[in-house]
Design an enzyme around this catalytic site. Structure first.
Site: not given
Ligand SMILES: [Mg+2]
Length: 303
Positions: A30, A32, A222, A246
């Site tokens: 991922d 960000d 996702k 995250d």
């Protein structure tokens, strides 16, 4: 050893970290909250991603963000120190265009979204309408059948800061035809929080269109599995793939659904406290491995 509980890699022996690194060939990360926050690289993330590449791993950047085209994402990654090629960027803007092209879609898209998706559609020769403001008229119910474009054969919903009531009316009216496809980028509730202001995410818009159309969207981002199918066509082996994220309810859920190994870093949405809550209340899947930040991995290897 990594499957039965959350393994805190920060306190692992160097040998255990080497064993971990040998357990996968492909890294999906991922962006960000893992690699950067807004326009600032998270210290150590670029070196670690570049190290994965150096030791022979295939690397992909997986983002639910639909507001940019792949080359813009690649440029941003490069400017922040990451080695990145646009073919390694799996953004939802690209996935929408790839999906529609792969099924031979020839009609026009009604797009609740931004130029990120629009430009990716242009790149595969798919026409679209809808980007930009569509202001509410004094009589908010004044849409006429002649205001609809008869060539539209799909409604695509992504992030759109110009979302409005007329857009919902048009989307639902197109979707009243059973032949009209309904595709969404992602269902993230909110943007990562940087202050007390809540910024609603694409999921807000997708759920609104699902409600007024009384239909369910095909969601490509996702935690849905479309990306796995896409990557399997590029030779990906799920069991030897690591997903780094995250957020437990998107990134880790996605990794678990796809049969990947999962690594959670605590530099973004999910905090140590959230992880404890998830562990106790079982409200989202747990990652196999956790690290305070991605850069810690390289520090252990080089220690
Ligand atoms: Mg993230």
């Amino acid at each position: 050893m990594f499957k039965s509980a959350v393994f805190d890699l920060k306190h692992a022996e160097k040998e255990q970290v080497k064993e971990f690194l040998n357990s996968f060939d492909t890294v999906l990360s991922d962006c960000d909250g893992v690699l950067w926050i807004d326009n600032n690289a998270i210290p150590g993330s670029a070196d670690t991603m570049n190290y994965f590449r150096k030791i022979g791993k295939r690397v992909f950047f997986v983002t639910n963000n639909s507001t940019k085209i792949r080359s813009d994402f690649a440029l941003k990654a490069q400017q922040l120190g990451f080695i990145a090629d646009e073919n390694e960027i799996l953004s939802t803007s690209y996935l929408v265009a790839h999906y529609l092209k792969s099924i031979g879609f020839k009609k026009k898209v009604y797009l609740i979204g931004s130029n990120g998706i629009g430009d990716e559609l242009n790149a595969v020769g798919i026409k679209h309408v809808g980007v930009g403001p569509d202001h509410v008229k004094p009589d908010f119910k004044s849409l006429k059948p002649t205001d609809l474009d008869s060539e539209v054969g799909a409604v695509v919903v992504g992030f759109d800061e110009h979302v409005s009531y007329p857009k919902f009316m048009k989307a639902a009216s197109y979707l009243a035809s059973e032949d009209c496809l309904f595709v969404a980028t992602n269902t993230d509730e909110r943007f990562p929080k940087s202050s007390s202001i809540v910024v609603p995410g694409s999921g807000t818009l997708v759920r609104a269109v699902e409600t007024c159309s009384e239909r369910k969207a095909l969601v490509l981002g996702k935690p849905h599995e479309y990306i796995r199918k896409y990557l399997e066509s590029c030779g990906l082996n799920p069991a030897r793939t690591l997903m780094i994220g995250d957020r437990c309810n998107t990134d880790i859920e996605f990794g678990v659904r796809c049969g990947f190994q999962t690594l959670l870093v605590l530099t973004g949405v999910t905090s140590t406290r959230d992880l404890e809550k998830i562990r106790k209340e079982q409200i989202a899947p747990l990652p196999d491995v956790v690290l305070p930040k991605l850069g810690d991995l390289l520090e252990i290897v080089k220690s």
